[in-house]
Scaffold this motif. Structure first.
Motif, PDB file in Angstrom:
ATOM      1  N   GLY A  66       0.802  -1.212   0.000  1.00 51.42           N
ATOM      2  CA  GLY A  66       0.000   0.000   0.000  1.00 51.42           C
ATOM      3  C   GLY A  66       0.835   1.262   0.000  1.00 51.42           C
ATOM      4  O   GLY A  66       0.497   2.255   0.620  1.00 51.42           O
ATOM      5  N   LEU A  67       1.931   1.241  -0.731  1.00 44.43           N
ATOM      6  CA  LEU A  67       2.849   2.370  -0.802  1.00 44.43           C
ATOM      7  C   LEU A  67       2.871   2.920  -2.223  1.00 44.43           C
ATOM      8  O   LEU A  67       3.268   2.221  -3.156  1.00 44.43           O
ATOM      9  CB  LEU A  67       4.254   1.920  -0.382  1.00 44.43           C
ATOM     10  CG  LEU A  67       5.329   2.986  -0.297  1.00 44.43           C
ATOM     11  CD1 LEU A  67       4.958   4.036   0.749  1.00 44.43           C
ATOM     12  CD2 LEU A  67       6.667   2.345   0.055  1.00 44.43           C
ATOM     13  N   GLY A  68       2.420   4.143  -2.403  1.00 41.27           N
ATOM     14  CA  GLY A  68       2.409   4.756  -3.725  1.00 41.27           C
ATOM     15  C   GLY A  68       1.432   4.103  -4.689  1.00 41.27           C
ATOM     16  O   GLY A  68       1.692   4.011  -5.886  1.00 41.27           O
ATOM     17  N   VAL A  69       0.317   3.643  -4.174  1.00 33.99           N
ATOM     18  CA  VAL A  69      -0.647   2.856  -4.954  1.00 33.99           C
ATOM     19  C   VAL A  69      -1.105   3.585  -6.212  1.00 33.99           C
ATOM     20  O   VAL A  69      -1.100   3.005  -7.304  1.00 33.99           O
ATOM     21  CB  VAL A  69      -1.861   2.455  -4.082  1.00 33.99           C
ATOM     22  CG1 VAL A  69      -2.954   1.827  -4.922  1.00 33.99           C
ATOM     23  CG2 VAL A  69      -1.425   1.524  -2.967  1.00 33.99           C
ATOM     24  N   SER A 120      -6.429   2.967  -2.230  1.00 35.29           N
ATOM     25  CA  SER A 120      -6.740   1.844  -1.353  1.00 35.29           C
ATOM     26  C   SER A 120      -6.066   2.114  -0.014  1.00 35.29           C
ATOM     27  O   SER A 120      -4.846   2.075   0.086  1.00 35.29           O
ATOM     28  CB  SER A 120      -6.238   0.535  -1.964  1.00 35.29           C
ATOM     29  OG  SER A 120      -6.365  -0.534  -1.051  1.00 35.29           O
ATOM     30  N   ARG A 121      -6.871   2.412   0.992  1.00 40.91           N
ATOM     31  CA  ARG A 121      -6.325   2.810   2.291  1.00 40.91           C
ATOM     32  C   ARG A 121      -6.241   1.674   3.312  1.00 40.91           C
ATOM     33  O   ARG A 121      -5.479   1.758   4.263  1.00 40.91           O
ATOM     34  CB  ARG A 121      -7.160   3.945   2.865  1.00 40.91           C
ATOM     35  CG  ARG A 121      -7.102   5.218   2.031  1.00 40.91           C
ATOM     36  CD  ARG A 121      -7.874   6.360   2.674  1.00 40.91           C
ATOM     37  NE  ARG A 121      -9.206   5.985   3.095  1.00 40.91           N
ATOM     38  CZ  ARG A 121     -10.323   6.236   2.420  1.00 40.91           C
ATOM     39  NH1 ARG A 121     -10.264   6.862   1.276  1.00 40.91           N
ATOM     40  NH2 ARG A 121     -11.489   5.867   2.885  1.00 40.91           N
ATOM     41  N   ILE A 125       0.453   1.274   3.851  1.00 40.67           N
ATOM     42  CA  ILE A 125       1.490   2.131   4.432  1.00 40.67           C
ATOM     43  C   ILE A 125       1.162   3.598   4.178  1.00 40.67           C
ATOM     44  O   ILE A 125       1.372   4.438   5.040  1.00 40.67           O
ATOM     45  CB  ILE A 125       2.881   1.751   3.880  1.00 40.67           C
ATOM     46  CG1 ILE A 125       3.301   0.389   4.439  1.00 40.67           C
ATOM     47  CG2 ILE A 125       3.917   2.808   4.223  1.00 40.67           C
ATOM     48  CD1 ILE A 125       4.607  -0.141   3.896  1.00 40.67           C
ATOM     49  N   ASP A 126       0.646   3.917   2.992  1.00 36.90           N
ATOM     50  CA  ASP A 126       0.262   5.297   2.685  1.00 36.90           C
ATOM     51  C   ASP A 126      -0.704   5.840   3.730  1.00 36.90           C
ATOM     52  O   ASP A 126      -0.586   6.989   4.162  1.00 36.90           O
ATOM     53  CB  ASP A 126      -0.400   5.391   1.303  1.00 36.90           C
ATOM     54  CG  ASP A 126       0.600   5.330   0.165  1.00 36.90           C
ATOM     55  OD1 ASP A 126       1.808   5.524   0.400  1.00 36.90           O
ATOM     56  OD2 ASP A 126       0.155   5.084  -0.972  1.00 36.90           O
ATOM     57  N   SER A 127      -1.663   5.041   4.130  1.00 37.78           N
ATOM     58  CA  SER A 127      -2.657   5.456   5.120  1.00 37.78           C
ATOM     59  C   SER A 127      -1.987   5.691   6.474  1.00 37.78           C
ATOM     60  O   SER A 127      -2.282   6.673   7.156  1.00 37.78           O
ATOM     61  CB  SER A 127      -3.741   4.390   5.235  1.00 37.78           C
ATOM     62  OG  SER A 127      -4.738   4.786   6.136  1.00 37.78           O
TER      63      SER A 127
END
Length: 141
Positions: A66-69, A120-121, A125-127
């Protein structure tokens, strides 16, 4: 409803990431120079085989985490559009008996477009980074 959307986006993200990771890994394991030669035969610069395989492999891991999706998904859309229009279009959607069709590429491209538009949260990791950044900003104020 929002929770269901996030679960759906999470599942799409995982499937997209695993699929691209596997395809990138197979390009390197099968001999990236061979892939470069195949690209060259189609009129595509050989070095792009390394670029595509790296985006697939590293991007696959990043998407799963979930990094840079959204950013990686843009690259996947471009890769799949290239695969469809440069390689698979003459075979048609389901293939022509000599070569598979572009149904997989189209499906992966649509999943990637969904993730570009919606992200996509869930378990991303982005979230987590966004929450940390928000906490730091609140603490500074």
């Amino acid at each position: 409803m929002e929770k269901n959307r996030e679960i759906g986006a999470f599942l799409l993200r995982i499937v997209l990431g695993v699929t691209f990771f596997a395809h990138g890994l197979s390009k390197f394991q099968g001999g990236i120079d061979n892939v470069g030669g195949w690209f060259h035969q189609m009129g595509i610069p050989s070095f792009l085989a390394y670029v595509v395989a790296s985006i697939e492999l590293v991007g696959g891991v990043a998407i799963i985490l979930g990094l840079g999706v959204r950013i990686i998904s843009v690259f996947y859309v471009l890769i799949m559009a290239g695969a469809i229009f440069i390689v698979k279009l003459p075979a048609g959607l389901t293939g022509n008996g000599k070569m598979p069709g572009y149904e997989l590429e189209l499906s992966l491209m649509i999943i990637a477009i969904y993730l570009v538009l919606n992200g996509s949260r869930l378990l991303a990791i982005d979230s987590l980074l966004s929450k940390i950044k928000g906490s730091v900003q609140v603490a500074q104020n």
